[in-house]
Motif scaffolding. Sequence first.
Motif, mmCIF file in Angstrom:
data_model
loop_
_atom_site.group_PDB
_atom_site.id
_atom_site.type_symbol
_atom_site.label_atom_id
_atom_site.label_comp_id
_atom_site.label_asym_id
_atom_site.label_seq_id
_atom_site.Cartn_x
_atom_site.Cartn_y
_atom_site.Cartn_z
ATOM 1 N N ASP A 54 0.809 -1.221 0.000
ATOM 2 C CA ASP A 54 0.000 0.000 0.000
ATOM 3 C C ASP A 54 0.839 1.266 0.000
ATOM 4 N N ILE A 55 1.424 1.611 1.144
ATOM 5 C CA ILE A 55 1.869 3.008 1.280
ATOM 6 C C ILE A 55 3.094 3.366 0.447
ATOM 7 N N MET A 56 3.938 2.376 0.114
ATOM 8 C CA MET A 56 5.053 2.715 -0.787
ATOM 9 C C MET A 56 4.514 3.062 -2.180
ATOM 10 N N CYS A 64 3.780 14.190 7.542
ATOM 11 C CA CYS A 64 5.032 13.413 7.541
ATOM 12 C C CYS A 64 4.798 12.088 8.244
ATOM 13 N N GLY A 65 3.619 11.512 8.026
ATOM 14 C CA GLY A 65 3.342 10.154 8.479
ATOM 15 C C GLY A 65 3.941 9.198 7.459
ATOM 16 N N PRO A 66 3.599 7.916 7.556
ATOM 17 C CA PRO A 66 4.160 6.914 6.650
ATOM 18 C C PRO A 66 3.980 7.263 5.166
ATOM 19 N N VAL A 67 2.793 7.702 4.784
ATOM 20 C CA VAL A 67 2.546 8.011 3.367
ATOM 21 C C VAL A 67 3.368 9.225 2.940
ATOM 22 N N GLY A 68 3.350 10.270 3.771
ATOM 23 C CA GLY A 68 4.099 11.476 3.443
ATOM 24 C C GLY A 68 5.591 11.195 3.315
ATOM 25 N N LEU A 69 6.125 10.406 4.249
ATOM 26 C CA LEU A 69 7.567 10.105 4.204
ATOM 27 C C LEU A 69 7.922 9.361 2.918
ATOM 28 N N ALA A 89 -7.044 15.208 9.208
ATOM 29 C CA ALA A 89 -6.531 16.577 9.162
ATOM 30 C C ALA A 89 -6.833 17.314 10.456
ATOM 31 N N ARG A 90 -5.824 17.964 10.971
ATOM 32 C CA ARG A 90 -5.984 18.632 12.241
ATOM 33 C C ARG A 90 -6.098 20.125 12.002
ATOM 34 N N GLY A 91 -7.229 20.668 12.287
ATOM 35 C CA GLY A 91 -7.391 22.094 12.183
ATOM 36 C C GLY A 91 -7.638 22.606 13.582
ATOM 37 N N ALA A 99 -10.910 20.276 5.816
ATOM 38 C CA ALA A 99 -10.379 20.815 4.574
ATOM 39 C C ALA A 99 -9.173 21.716 4.795
ATOM 40 N N SER A 100 -8.697 21.812 6.046
ATOM 41 C CA SER A 100 -7.674 22.825 6.311
ATOM 42 C C SER A 100 -6.389 22.581 5.526
ATOM 43 N N ALA A 101 -5.898 21.354 5.521
ATOM 44 C CA ALA A 101 -4.664 21.075 4.791
ATOM 45 C C ALA A 101 -4.893 21.295 3.295
ATOM 46 N N ILE A 154 -3.314 14.449 -4.432
ATOM 47 C CA ILE A 154 -4.010 14.171 -3.173
ATOM 48 C C ILE A 154 -4.034 12.667 -2.904
ATOM 49 N N SER A 155 -3.180 12.246 -1.965
ATOM 50 C CA SER A 155 -3.168 10.817 -1.609
ATOM 51 C C SER A 155 -3.885 10.578 -0.297
ATOM 52 N N GLY A 156 -4.079 11.607 0.524
ATOM 53 C CA GLY A 156 -4.867 11.442 1.742
ATOM 54 C C GLY A 156 -6.278 11.007 1.381
ATOM 55 N N THR A 206 -1.665 3.621 20.174
ATOM 56 C CA THR A 206 -0.369 4.301 20.052
ATOM 57 C C THR A 206 -0.267 5.036 18.726
ATOM 58 N N PHE A 207 -0.706 4.379 17.651
ATOM 59 C CA PHE A 207 -0.603 4.982 16.309
ATOM 60 C C PHE A 207 -1.539 6.188 16.181
ATOM 61 N N LEU A 208 -2.731 6.070 16.748
ATOM 62 C CA LEU A 208 -3.669 7.192 16.673
ATOM 63 C C LEU A 208 -3.086 8.438 17.334
HETATM 64 P P1 NAD Z 1 -0.897 9.255 9.591
HETATM 65 O O1 NAD Z 1 -2.141 9.565 10.345
HETATM 66 O O2 NAD Z 1 0.178 8.519 10.313
HETATM 67 O O3 NAD Z 1 -0.226 10.621 9.068
HETATM 68 C C1 NAD Z 1 -0.937 11.785 8.822
HETATM 69 C C2 NAD Z 1 -0.041 12.942 9.238
HETATM 70 O O4 NAD Z 1 -0.669 14.160 8.851
HETATM 71 C C3 NAD Z 1 0.189 13.019 10.747
HETATM 72 O O5 NAD Z 1 1.579 12.975 11.043
HETATM 73 C C4 NAD Z 1 -0.458 14.344 11.138
HETATM 74 O O6 NAD Z 1 0.207 14.992 12.210
HETATM 75 C C5 NAD Z 1 -0.353 15.131 9.841
HETATM 76 N N1 NAD Z 1 -1.297 16.245 9.739
HETATM 77 C C6 NAD Z 1 -2.549 16.363 10.256
HETATM 78 N N2 NAD Z 1 -3.080 17.551 9.935
HETATM 79 C C7 NAD Z 1 -2.155 18.215 9.188
HETATM 80 C C8 NAD Z 1 -2.118 19.484 8.579
HETATM 81 N N3 NAD Z 1 -3.160 20.318 8.667
HETATM 82 N N4 NAD Z 1 -0.997 19.816 7.890
HETATM 83 C C9 NAD Z 1 0.082 18.989 7.804
HETATM 84 N N5 NAD Z 1 0.092 17.746 8.382
HETATM 85 C C10 NAD Z 1 -1.005 17.384 9.062
HETATM 86 O O7 NAD Z 1 -1.358 8.513 8.291
HETATM 87 P P2 NAD Z 1 -0.597 7.851 7.010
HETATM 88 O O8 NAD Z 1 -0.541 6.386 7.214
HETATM 89 O O9 NAD Z 1 0.636 8.579 6.688
HETATM 90 O O10 NAD Z 1 -1.711 8.147 5.909
HETATM 91 C C11 NAD Z 1 -1.929 9.472 5.455
HETATM 92 C C12 NAD Z 1 -3.167 9.548 4.588
HETATM 93 O O11 NAD Z 1 -2.971 8.762 3.401
HETATM 94 C C13 NAD Z 1 -4.424 8.985 5.269
HETATM 95 O O12 NAD Z 1 -5.533 9.788 4.930
HETATM 96 C C14 NAD Z 1 -4.596 7.639 4.617
HETATM 97 O O13 NAD Z 1 -5.934 7.207 4.616
HETATM 98 C C15 NAD Z 1 -4.126 7.951 3.220
HETATM 99 N N6 NAD Z 1 -3.788 6.783 2.376
HETATM 100 C C16 NAD Z 1 -4.174 6.839 1.081
HETATM 101 C C17 NAD Z 1 -3.898 5.799 0.239
HETATM 102 C C18 NAD Z 1 -4.291 5.888 -1.198
HETATM 103 O O14 NAD Z 1 -4.299 4.876 -1.901
HETATM 104 N N7 NAD Z 1 -4.578 7.071 -1.711
HETATM 105 C C19 NAD Z 1 -3.226 4.680 0.714
HETATM 106 C C20 NAD Z 1 -2.817 4.656 2.044
HETATM 107 C C21 NAD Z 1 -3.105 5.720 2.875
#
Ligand code: NAD
Length: 391
Positions: free
Chosen positions: A169-171, A194-199, A266-268, A289-291, A307-309, A374-376
């Motif tokens: 998935d995330i890679m 900068c969670g797993p997907v962002g990294l 998303a944290r607003g 919608a903040s991010a 947009i991958s979120g 823990t992850f949440l």
């Molecule tokens: P995660 O919750 O670990 O990371 C999200 C990060 O976003 C957190 O570190 C959080 O602090 C940060 N964040 C929150 N609000 C923010 C803001 N306003 N500005 C900047 N950063 C902010 O999750 P993850 O595992 O990295 O997944 C991220 C997103 O990717 C999730 O929505 C997940 O559902 C999605 N995702 C999509 C696909 C796809 O196929 N498109 C696949 C996997 C995951």
Amino acid sequence: MRAVCWHGKQDVRVDTVPDPEIVQKGDVIVKVALTCICGSDLHLYNGYVPTMKKGDILGHEFVGEIVAACPGVTHFRVGDRVIVPFPISCGACWYCKHELWSLCDNTNPNSWMMEHIYGDTGGGIFGYSHLYGGYAGGQAEYVRVPFADVGLEKIPDGIPYEQVVLLTDIMPTGYQAAVYCNINPGDTVAVWGCGPVGLLAMKSAKLLGAERVIGIDRFPDRLQMAHSQCQAEVLNYEEVDVAEQLQNMTGGRGPDSCIDAVGLEARGTGIEDVYDLVKQTLRLETDRASALRQLVRACRKGGTLSISGVYSGFIDKFPMGAIFAKGLTVRGGQAHVHKYLPHLVKLVAEQQIDPSSIITHRMSLEDAPAGYRTFLKKQDSCIKIALTPEH
Ligand code: NAD
Ligand code: ZN
């Protein structure tokens, strides 16, 4: 067998449930060796997706060994170690034939639900609610994998499960996010989250030739990992006006591409603490919608928003006027994992990438409830959790 089951908002339990069986042509049964908790699982955990039922088995990131195969399966046999993409794809419909694997027309038996909400449908996904077909997930000892000949990828000998589990998935998600940016040499790519997907999106952007990547988050340990593992410049969105800062950093123009790796968490002003669906709906505009709005504000004219979120429902006040005026391209959606898998396996085998470097927590499947908590909360410097079933 033992499996992680959803029981309600922030209530997951490891239950004893019936073992999966082969039910249709093309099925295999995979004995799960390693499975991860995804940011997407948090949307289910938080009750943001109302199509979960008590007892549903979670998990869409898993690798393991085939222990049973339907006689019709030709590319794989019992004993093969395999990577299982999170989208389930038939391989025969118009979308699969056009490499739009996660939009498969034939693998979501509940497609009517999505059609009802969005006017069209996506394919099935393991462990991702009845909206995506109600398939049992892979946070379990065993899982039924349909259309095995289409989706699975063999793990080359000598590569440990841990190095390829994030290829489910995330890679590929991070990679697709970067591909969608159409990166040119010299480009700057900003990544929200900068969670797993962002990294992994930042690593991919570098791999695809971005000169600069800028990571945005509020957790110091995540920003630190973005800096050390992805050579990212970092911004803490609680400390600066992100859009303004990004423009300052790019000579007033803005990043060439902006990736959203945040999604529904998303944290607003505190969406994490709002669990009531009605309240969520009322707060959509300010929180969710903040991010996204920052992406639109920050991106340079003619740039791309990738947009991958994961978003669902309606995100109001999405600034369509600014998108039009700035001539932005918007791309997104569930990752077409099948499309990128062979290339990414090769990169892992050649040691050009090691996605496992972001796994911070290794736990037993039995400890999944603590893992979700823990992850949440992103406690204990948690970035990615891998769970091992005990069998
Ligand atoms: P995660 O919750 O670990 O990371 C999200 C990060 O976003 C957190 O570190 C959080 O602090 C940060 N964040 C929150 N609000 C923010 C803001 N306003 N500005 C900047 N950063 C902010 O999750 P993850 O595992 O990295 O997944 C991220 C997103 O990717 C999730 O929505 C997940 O559902 C999605 N995702 C999509 C696909 C796809 O196929 N498109 C696949 C996997 C995951
Ligand atoms: Zn996932």
